[in-house]
Design a protein around this motif. Structure first.
Motif, PDB file in Angstrom:
ATOM      1  N   LYS A  97       0.850  -1.190   0.000  1.00 45.06           N
ATOM      2  CA  LYS A  97       0.000   0.000   0.000  1.00 45.06           C
ATOM      3  C   LYS A  97       0.887   1.243   0.000  1.00 45.06           C
ATOM      4  O   LYS A  97       1.380   1.694   1.035  1.00 45.06           O
ATOM      5  CB  LYS A  97      -0.916   0.002   1.225  1.00 45.06           C
ATOM      6  N   HIS A  98       1.090   1.812  -1.182  1.00 47.04           N
ATOM      7  CA  HIS A  98       1.940   2.996  -1.325  1.00 47.04           C
ATOM      8  C   HIS A  98       1.559   3.693  -2.629  1.00 47.04           C
ATOM      9  O   HIS A  98       0.990   3.068  -3.531  1.00 47.04           O
ATOM     10  CB  HIS A  98       3.414   2.577  -1.346  1.00 47.04           C
ATOM     11  N   ASN A  99       1.893   4.969  -2.715  1.00 49.38           N
ATOM     12  CA  ASN A  99       1.494   5.713  -3.914  1.00 49.38           C
ATOM     13  C   ASN A  99       2.419   5.403  -5.087  1.00 49.38           C
ATOM     14  O   ASN A  99       3.636   5.450  -4.968  1.00 49.38           O
ATOM     15  CB  ASN A  99       1.458   7.224  -3.637  1.00 49.38           C
ATOM     16  N   LYS A 100       1.821   5.094  -6.224  1.00 47.18           N
ATOM     17  CA  LYS A 100       2.576   4.752  -7.420  1.00 47.18           C
ATOM     18  C   LYS A 100       3.016   6.018  -8.148  1.00 47.18           C
ATOM     19  O   LYS A 100       2.670   7.136  -7.764  1.00 47.18           O
ATOM     20  CB  LYS A 100       1.750   3.865  -8.347  1.00 47.18           C
ATOM     21  N   GLY A 101       3.784   5.817  -9.227  1.00 44.37           N
ATOM     22  CA  GLY A 101       4.236   6.933 -10.047  1.00 44.37           C
ATOM     23  C   GLY A 101       5.550   7.516  -9.560  1.00 44.37           C
ATOM     24  O   GLY A 101       5.969   7.312  -8.421  1.00 44.37           O
ATOM     25  N   ARG A 102       6.208   8.270 -10.465  1.00 44.07           N
ATOM     26  CA  ARG A 102       7.469   8.930 -10.149  1.00 44.07           C
ATOM     27  C   ARG A 102       7.370  10.436 -10.354  1.00 44.07           C
ATOM     28  O   ARG A 102       7.857  11.228  -9.560  1.00 44.07           O
ATOM     29  CB  ARG A 102       8.603   8.358 -11.020  1.00 44.07           C
ATOM     30  N   SER A 103       6.727  10.815 -11.439  1.00 40.62           N
ATOM     31  CA  SER A 103       6.602  12.222 -11.806  1.00 40.62           C
ATOM     32  C   SER A 103       5.490  12.338 -12.842  1.00 40.62           C
ATOM     33  O   SER A 103       4.878  11.335 -13.226  1.00 40.62           O
ATOM     34  CB  SER A 103       7.923  12.736 -12.380  1.00 40.62           C
ATOM     35  N   ILE A 104       5.270  13.549 -13.337  1.00 36.32           N
ATOM     36  CA  ILE A 104       4.239  13.713 -14.377  1.00 36.32           C
ATOM     37  C   ILE A 104       4.642  12.996 -15.658  1.00 36.32           C
ATOM     38  O   ILE A 104       3.794  12.655 -16.477  1.00 36.32           O
ATOM     39  CB  ILE A 104       3.964  15.199 -14.661  1.00 36.32           C
ATOM     40  N   LEU A 105       5.926  12.737 -15.829  1.00 35.37           N
ATOM     41  CA  LEU A 105       6.390  12.003 -17.002  1.00 35.37           C
ATOM     42  C   LEU A 105       6.184  10.499 -16.848  1.00 35.37           C
ATOM     43  O   LEU A 105       6.030   9.779 -17.833  1.00 35.37           O
ATOM     44  CB  LEU A 105       7.866  12.297 -17.255  1.00 35.37           C
ATOM     45  N   ASN A 107       2.539   6.173 -13.883  1.00 33.09           N
ATOM     46  CA  ASN A 107       1.915   4.866 -13.681  1.00 33.09           C
ATOM     47  C   ASN A 107       2.883   3.765 -13.256  1.00 33.09           C
ATOM     48  O   ASN A 107       2.554   2.580 -13.360  1.00 33.09           O
ATOM     49  CB  ASN A 107       1.201   4.436 -14.971  1.00 33.09           C
ATOM     50  N   THR A 108       4.074   4.131 -12.789  1.00 35.86           N
ATOM     51  CA  THR A 108       5.004   3.102 -12.310  1.00 35.86           C
ATOM     52  C   THR A 108       4.415   2.431 -11.073  1.00 35.86           C
ATOM     53  O   THR A 108       3.894   3.085 -10.178  1.00 35.86           O
ATOM     54  CB  THR A 108       6.368   3.718 -11.968  1.00 35.86           C
ATOM     55  N   GLU A 109       4.501   1.113 -11.024  1.00 39.09           N
ATOM     56  CA  GLU A 109       3.886   0.345  -9.941  1.00 39.09           C
ATOM     57  C   GLU A 109       4.777   0.317  -8.689  1.00 39.09           C
ATOM     58  O   GLU A 109       5.929   0.761  -8.707  1.00 39.09           O
ATOM     59  CB  GLU A 109       3.590  -1.091 -10.389  1.00 39.09           C
ATOM     60  N   VAL A 110       4.232  -0.226  -7.631  1.00 41.64           N
ATOM     61  CA  VAL A 110       4.917  -0.365  -6.343  1.00 41.64           C
ATOM     62  C   VAL A 110       4.859  -1.831  -5.941  1.00 41.64           C
ATOM     63  O   VAL A 110       3.827  -2.494  -6.104  1.00 41.64           O
ATOM     64  CB  VAL A 110       4.241   0.499  -5.260  1.00 41.64           C
ATOM     65  N   ALA A 111       5.957  -2.349  -5.412  1.00 46.33           N
ATOM     66  CA  ALA A 111       6.000  -3.768  -5.064  1.00 46.33           C
ATOM     67  C   ALA A 111       6.848  -4.005  -3.817  1.00 46.33           C
ATOM     68  O   ALA A 111       7.669  -3.178  -3.424  1.00 46.33           O
ATOM     69  CB  ALA A 111       6.569  -4.582  -6.226  1.00 46.33           C
ATOM     70  N   SER A 112       6.609  -5.143  -3.192  1.00 50.94           N
ATOM     71  CA  SER A 112       7.520  -5.710  -2.209  1.00 50.94           C
ATOM     72  C   SER A 112       7.991  -7.033  -2.803  1.00 50.94           C
ATOM     73  O   SER A 112       7.461  -7.483  -3.828  1.00 50.94           O
ATOM     74  CB  SER A 112       6.821  -5.923  -0.866  1.00 50.94           C
ATOM     75  N   TYR A 113       8.977  -7.666  -2.168  1.00 54.59           N
ATOM     76  CA  TYR A 113       9.538  -8.875  -2.785  1.00 54.59           C
ATOM     77  C   TYR A 113       9.833  -9.962  -1.761  1.00 54.59           C
ATOM     78  O   TYR A 113      10.338  -9.688  -0.664  1.00 54.59           O
ATOM     79  CB  TYR A 113      10.846  -8.547  -3.512  1.00 54.59           C
ATOM     80  N   LEU A 114       9.525 -11.189  -2.150  1.00 59.27           N
ATOM     81  CA  LEU A 114      10.045 -12.365  -1.470  1.00 59.27           C
ATOM     82  C   LEU A 114      11.314 -12.769  -2.188  1.00 59.27           C
ATOM     83  O   LEU A 114      11.308 -12.954  -3.413  1.00 59.27           O
ATOM     84  CB  LEU A 114       9.039 -13.518  -1.524  1.00 59.27           C
ATOM     85  N   ILE A 115      12.394 -12.899  -1.453  1.00 57.40           N
ATOM     86  CA  ILE A 115      13.696 -13.228  -2.030  1.00 57.40           C
ATOM     87  C   ILE A 115      14.190 -14.514  -1.373  1.00 57.40           C
ATOM     88  O   ILE A 115      14.505 -14.528  -0.174  1.00 57.40           O
ATOM     89  CB  ILE A 115      14.708 -12.090  -1.787  1.00 57.40           C
ATOM     90  N   THR A 116      14.229 -15.602  -2.132  1.00 60.36           N
ATOM     91  CA  THR A 116      14.615 -16.893  -1.573  1.00 60.36           C
ATOM     92  C   THR A 116      15.974 -17.318  -2.110  1.00 60.36           C
ATOM     93  O   THR A 116      16.181 -17.419  -3.323  1.00 60.36           O
ATOM     94  CB  THR A 116      13.572 -17.977  -1.899  1.00 60.36           C
TER      95      THR A 116
END
Length: 290
Positions: free
Chosen positions: A156-164, A167-176
């Motif tokens: 749960k976090h706000n997506k995007g980087r700038s007006i350019l 729509n960049t997504e946000v993720a967490s990761y499982l790293i095995t």
């Protein structure tokens, strides 16, 4: 060594204007990392903010590389290891495209023989920068790279980087890596998804953000406070928690001190009699696992 976007070597820049914010080969953190690698030790190093170096069973993962002295003039509160001194890693994982988590100045100065894992719609931000491979992962998608299994999970976090790049997504990761699974929370507010992950996955070590929540009125929907981070840890049913995202950078610099997230985190962990399950690695320090 620094590289340009085509992969050719450039002259190393020494951050002459920001020396007080950069650490060189004589720094304690560099010496500790170098010694641990030489001795084949497993470790987690806190390089500041959400930038952590995980080394386990000979595999190395770098999270959210941000090792620049400032962002748009907002200076970091703790110095950073010079990016060209970070050892070569197998994977670089980036949770989202905000400037303090996806820092192009840092990426350009890292060794390029790494696979970079990024969320959906983030490749355009990287432009023509060269790495061994750059791979976008959709939520709940899993891949195996360099002997490391990695799964992207929503947060749960706000997506995007700038007006350019809105729509960049946000993720967490499982790293095995072999017998151990790390959960890298990246940047997130508390949400019920942690309970689902705790039911579905076996997590050994959870790296969870505890800072950046003040002023609460504005930021409580995108960042956890220390108490919520402990709740998320319990939801995840992980064996250990490593607090991240504190003590280094804040868009409003005074809140790095005002929040005192590590102090509140320690108080909450002690209150719940779980201090033996917390691995606290302060910025520019290292914790040896074995």
């Amino acid at each position: 060594m620094i590289w340009n976007i085509t992969g050719r070597k450039q002259k190393v820049r020494d951050y002459r204007l920001h020396k007080e914010y950069m650490l060189d080969e004589n720094s304690e953190i560099y010496q500790k990392i170098t010694a641990a690698i030489k001795e084949n030790r497993d470790f987690i190093a806190n390089l500041g903010h959400s930038t952590f170096l995980i080394s386990y069973k000979g595999k190395k993962v770098l999270t959210d590389p941000f090792l620049s002295p400032h962002i748009f003039g907002i200076k970091r509160q703790k110095p950073a290891l010079r990016p060209d001194l970070v050892p070569q890693v197998d994977l670089i994982v980036i949770s989202h495209a905000h400037y303090d988590h996806l820092d192009m100045r840092t990426l350009r100065r890292l060794d390029r023989e790494s696979v970079v894992i990024i969320p959906e719609n983030t490749k355009p931000v990287l432009g023509r920068i060269h790495f061994k491979e750059i791979l976008e992962l959709k939520h709940f998608e899993t891949t195996q790279k360099e002997g490391i299994k990695i799964t992207s999970l929503p947060v749960k976090h706000n997506k995007g980087r700038s007006i350019l790049f809105p729509n960049t997504e946000v993720a967490s990761y499982l790293i095995t890596i072999e017998d151990k699974t790390f959960y890298f929370g990246g940047d997130t507010a508390y949400f019920d998804g942690f309970k689902e992950y705790g039911k579905k996955f076996k997590i050994d070590i959870a790296l969870l953000p505890i800072g950046g929540y003040e002023p609460t009125l504005i930021l409580h929907k995108v960042h956890m406070n220390p108490y919520e981070a402990v709740n998320a840890f319990l939801d995840l049913k992980a064996d250990y928690i490593v607090p991240i995202h504190y003590g280094t950078f804040h868009t409003i610099p005074k809140f790095v001190q005002v929040e005192a997230p590590l102090k509140h985190f320690k108080e909450e962990i002690n209150r719940r009699n779980m201090s033996d399950r917390a691995i606290i690695i302060e910025p520019n320090n290292i914790f040896v696992l074995t």
